[in-house]
Design an enzyme around this catalytic site. Structure first.
Site, PDB file in Angstrom:
ATOM      1  N   LYS A  85       0.823  -1.218   0.000  1.00 42.93           N
ATOM      2  CA  LYS A  85       0.000   0.000   0.000  1.00 42.93           C
ATOM      3  C   LYS A  85       0.856   1.267   0.000  1.00 42.93           C
ATOM      4  O   LYS A  85       0.606   2.214   0.743  1.00 42.93           O
ATOM      5  CB  LYS A  85      -0.963   0.014   1.191  1.00 42.93           C
ATOM      6  CG  LYS A  85      -1.974  -1.137   1.173  1.00 42.93           C
ATOM      7  CD  LYS A  85      -2.952  -1.025   2.325  1.00 42.93           C
ATOM      8  CE  LYS A  85      -3.981  -2.141   2.291  1.00 42.93           C
ATOM      9  NZ  LYS A  85      -3.396  -3.471   2.637  1.00 42.93           N
ATOM     10  N   ARG A  86       1.856   1.304  -0.859  1.00 46.38           N
ATOM     11  CA  ARG A  86       2.725   2.472  -0.925  1.00 46.38           C
ATOM     12  C   ARG A  86       2.075   3.578  -1.750  1.00 46.38           C
ATOM     13  O   ARG A  86       1.347   3.328  -2.704  1.00 46.38           O
ATOM     14  CB  ARG A  86       4.075   2.097  -1.538  1.00 46.38           C
ATOM     15  CG  ARG A  86       4.881   1.084  -0.722  1.00 46.38           C
ATOM     16  CD  ARG A  86       5.238   1.627   0.649  1.00 46.38           C
ATOM     17  NE  ARG A  86       6.233   0.776   1.294  1.00 46.38           N
ATOM     18  CZ  ARG A  86       5.992   0.010   2.358  1.00 46.38           C
ATOM     19  NH1 ARG A  86       4.776   0.002   2.885  1.00 46.38           N
ATOM     20  NH2 ARG A  86       6.946  -0.724   2.879  1.00 46.38           N
TER      21      ARG A  86
END
Length: 270
Positions: A85-86
């Site tokens: 989830k960057r």
């Protein structure tokens, strides 16, 4: 998905599950857990999805285990979706892309999850690198956590925020309807109910895969998959973690649990 069915199994070695398996909450316990899952399910499942946070919490030793797990999955011929989830901007986003999507990177995966809430265009370095290396991304669109709707359902001048993610994915894929799915997918929780319809989202038009967490222990089953995804259901990769992992550490029990999950999802998504 065509070969092994529309199910992705998460590798989520949180402390309670390690304890259930009789393992210590340590890098060695982490390693035994994750590699047991890969050994049991590698070559039998559409994708494995390690949750990076549970490896990161053990520091450098945990990251070393994650590298080993990704390599083991590659050896087994199984695709990986690294749940990181960057989301960032400029050179920092490029750094994240290089870490997870570059050929030869120690943490390279076949796909990663991305957070677009600094603006969809901020993901450009990852989108471009994924395309050039034959990898994929899953952009958060409608998540199943109760806090998510405050942002994702919000209406801006261009329409609901979540629609901007759908439109962005569709523009990136921009492929013929008869071609295989594109490399830019979305994360749409299997427990979001009628949210996609209520917000006027055409998920099928994205022509990308739809990663659907929430199947199994979080409460979503065949009925929810049909309700949430409708005409887009053939694009869905249903993600389950505890629903399969709770059957471990027996390899045969993990395989049986996977078989049940695949049969259930396939019946709904065909």
């Amino acid at each position: 998905m065509d070969t092994h069915g529309p199910v992705c199994v998460g590798i989520d070695p949180h402390p309670a599950l390690l304890e259930t398996w009789g393992l210590t909450d340590s890098p060695e316990g982490l390693r035994r857990f994750a590699l047991t899952v890969v050994d049991a399910l590698g070559g039998r499942v559409a994708a494995l999805k390690p949750q990076s946070a549970f490896f990161e919490r053990h520091g450098s030793a945990g990251i070393a285990v994650l590298e080993e797990v990704l390599a083991a999955a590659r050896t087994a011929g199984t695709l990986t979706v690294l749940d990181v989830k960057r989301g960032d901007i400029g050179s920092t986003m490029a750094g994240y892309a290089d870490a997870y999507l570059r050929d030869g990177a120690p943490l390279a995966a076949d796909a990663i999850t991305l957070s677009p809430y600094l603006g969809f265009a901020s993901l450009r370095p990852a989108l471009d690198l994924a395309r050039s290396t034959g990898r994929g991304v899953f952009v958060l669109a409608l998540t199943s956590n109760p806090e998510g709707h405050h942002v994702q359902h919000a209406v801006a001048a261009a329409g609901p925020v979540a629609r901007q993610m759908v439109d962005g994915a569709r523009a990136e894929n921009d492929i013929d309807a008869e071609a295989p799915l594109g490399s830019v997918g979305l994360v749409v929780g299997a427990t979001v109910g009628a949210a996609a319809a209520d917000l006027g989202l055409d998920l099928a038009a994205t022509r990308g895969p739809l990663l659907a967490p929430g199947v199994g222990a979080q409460g979503a089953g065949p009925r929810e998959l049909v309700h949430v995804f409708g005409d887009a259901r053939r694009q869905v990769l249903a993600s389950t973690s505890r629903g399969v992992l709770a059957a471990g550490p027996s390899a045969s029990a993990l395989r049986d649990a996977l078989g049940s999950a695949v049969d259930s999802a396939a019946a709904a998504l065909r």
